[in-house]
Design a protein around this motif. Structure first.
Motif, mmCIF file in Angstrom:
data_model
loop_
_atom_site.group_PDB
_atom_site.id
_atom_site.type_symbol
_atom_site.label_atom_id
_atom_site.label_comp_id
_atom_site.label_asym_id
_atom_site.label_seq_id
_atom_site.Cartn_x
_atom_site.Cartn_y
_atom_site.Cartn_z
ATOM 1 N N SER A 130 0.838 -1.189 0.000
ATOM 2 C CA SER A 130 0.000 0.000 0.000
ATOM 3 C C SER A 130 0.880 1.248 0.000
ATOM 4 C CB SER A 130 -0.893 0.014 1.245
ATOM 5 O OG SER A 130 -1.742 -1.104 1.278
ATOM 6 N N CYS B 214 1.138 -11.545 5.935
ATOM 7 C CA CYS B 214 0.391 -10.299 6.091
ATOM 8 C C CYS B 214 0.803 -9.602 7.381
ATOM 9 C CB CYS B 214 -1.106 -10.577 6.120
ATOM 10 S SG CYS B 214 -1.791 -11.164 4.558
ATOM 11 N N SER C 56 -0.993 -8.261 9.432
ATOM 12 C CA SER C 56 -1.912 -8.670 10.496
ATOM 13 C C SER C 56 -1.446 -9.936 11.201
ATOM 14 C CB SER C 56 -3.310 -8.897 9.923
ATOM 15 O OG SER C 56 -3.294 -9.917 8.945
ATOM 16 N N LEU D 2 -7.112 -9.652 15.821
ATOM 17 C CA LEU D 2 -7.633 -9.424 14.477
ATOM 18 C C LEU D 2 -8.273 -10.675 13.872
ATOM 19 C CD1 LEU D 2 -4.625 -7.315 13.196
ATOM 20 C CD2 LEU D 2 -6.995 -6.492 13.330
ATOM 21 N N ARG E 104 -13.609 -6.824 10.213
ATOM 22 C CA ARG E 104 -12.337 -7.040 9.528
ATOM 23 C C ARG E 104 -12.227 -6.112 8.314
ATOM 24 N NH1 ARG E 104 -7.503 -10.099 10.079
ATOM 25 N NH2 ARG E 104 -6.308 -9.415 8.283
ATOM 26 N N ALA E 105 -13.321 -5.919 7.606
ATOM 27 C CA ALA E 105 -13.305 -4.996 6.471
ATOM 28 C C ALA E 105 -13.010 -3.573 6.937
ATOM 29 C CB ALA E 105 -14.640 -5.048 5.741
ATOM 30 N N GLU F 104 -9.275 -3.312 7.645
ATOM 31 C CA GLU F 104 -8.456 -3.188 6.436
ATOM 32 C C GLU F 104 -8.427 -1.746 5.932
ATOM 33 O OE1 GLU F 104 -6.574 -5.342 5.124
ATOM 34 O OE2 GLU F 104 -7.210 -7.253 5.958
ATOM 35 N N GLU F 105 -9.516 -1.046 6.134
ATOM 36 C CA GLU F 105 -9.613 0.332 5.649
ATOM 37 C C GLU F 105 -9.041 1.337 6.639
ATOM 38 O OE1 GLU F 105 -13.084 3.500 4.208
ATOM 39 O OE2 GLU F 105 -13.580 1.409 4.623
ATOM 40 N N ARG G 74 -0.687 -1.340 5.623
ATOM 41 C CA ARG G 74 -2.022 -1.802 5.980
ATOM 42 C C ARG G 74 -1.959 -3.273 6.386
ATOM 43 N NH1 ARG G 74 -5.946 1.866 4.887
ATOM 44 N NH2 ARG G 74 -5.580 3.470 3.292
ATOM 45 N N LEU G 75 -3.028 -3.759 6.979
ATOM 46 C CA LEU G 75 -3.037 -5.114 7.524
ATOM 47 C C LEU G 75 -2.794 -6.179 6.467
ATOM 48 C CD1 LEU G 75 -6.060 -4.838 9.978
ATOM 49 C CD2 LEU G 75 -3.632 -4.852 10.564
ATOM 50 N N SER G 76 -3.258 -5.959 5.245
ATOM 51 C CA SER G 76 -3.143 -6.973 4.198
ATOM 52 C C SER G 76 -1.809 -6.932 3.457
ATOM 53 C CB SER G 76 -4.283 -6.823 3.190
ATOM 54 O OG SER G 76 -4.275 -5.520 2.636
ATOM 55 N N ASP G 77 -0.982 -5.935 3.739
ATOM 56 C CA ASP G 77 0.332 -5.875 3.086
ATOM 57 C C ASP G 77 1.193 -7.044 3.533
ATOM 58 O OD1 ASP G 77 0.027 -3.569 1.534
ATOM 59 O OD2 ASP G 77 0.520 -2.259 3.216
#
Length: 236
Positions: free
Chosen positions: A24, A75, A77, A90, A98-99, A102-103, A116-119
């Motif tokens: 991100s 990730c 997270s 998490l 969870r959505a 992520e934002e 970000r958490l998904s990186d």
């Protein structure tokens, strides 16, 4: 709403996914590369432990800094562990929360700036408090890059970072810092647990608070004793 978190010293020991790819905030890729290069060089020095502020028992961590480009990732997270992340939990959030995570959640890092958490990133060892040869202090290095990139993001900023990481970006008047008190004194270890709990409450709330007073009301309704000045003070 943005929830700003520090990383943790404790991390998963190894990744299981592909090597480092896109993250991100791609405009940070160039400074990220500069830090990775400087870190690899510092980790090869005879005085690497001193430069990176590590004890002799952590000498094995230096090897992780030498293979950042090729090491398996996971990730963010899953990478960061420790008291705050244990209490945030998490993995147990429902899909809607969870959505929102992520934002909303941004994790600050001496190596990556912010993720970000998904990186997907590999395990590493580098604190924002380190002064890397050539680059200098990392908080000062990252500040102009992060300011330019993050100022455009809207919403209330709930700042749960420790002091070192808070120096890398100062959101200004739209932010509220979270401090934890016990018996009238700011506490450290318990602060991590409480901040994790507070972050979870925010993510589980369908309506994100739009102001510090909204945040105060939300936490009070969940049983916390809260006072609001320039900071949100949570008494436990």
């Amino acid at each position: 709403m943005l929830i700003l978190l520090p990383p943790s010293e404790g991390k998963a020991s190894e990744g299981t996914g592909p090597a480092l790819g896109g993250l991100s905030f791609p405009k940070l890729d160039r400074p990220r590369k500069r830090v990775r290069t400087a870190l690899a060089r510092a980790s090869k020095r005879r005085d690497a432990l001193e430069v990176l502020g590590l004890s002799p028992g952590l000498s094995g961590e230096l090897d992780k800094n030498l293979v950042l480009e090729s090491a398996p990732t996971l990730c963010a997270s899953e990478l960061y562990t420790g008291v705050l992340y244990d209490n945030l939990s998490l993995a147990t959030l429902d899909p809607d929360a969870r959505a929102r995570a992520e934002e909303s959640v941004l994790i600050f890092s001496g190596l990556w700036g912010v993720v970000r958490l998904s990186d997907r990133i590999p395990p590493y060892r580098l604190s924002m408090g380190v002064t890397l040869p050539v680059l200098g202090g990392l908080a000062a290095f990252w500040r102009p890059h992060l300011t330019k990139e993050l100022e455009r993001l809207p919403g209330l900023v709930v700042d749960m970072r420790s002091g070192t990481y808070a120096g890398a970006w100062k959101p200004g008047e739209r932010s509220v810092g979270v401090r934890v008190f016990r018996d009238g004194k700011v506490v450290s270890h318990m602060a991590k647990a409480t901040r994790g709990e507070v972050a979870r409450i925010l993510l589980e709330s369908p309506a994100a608070p739009e102001s510090p007073s909204d945040l105060e009301k939300l936490l009070t309704a969940r049983g916390y004793r809260v006072t609001l000045d320039r900071y949100l003070d949570v008494h436990v």
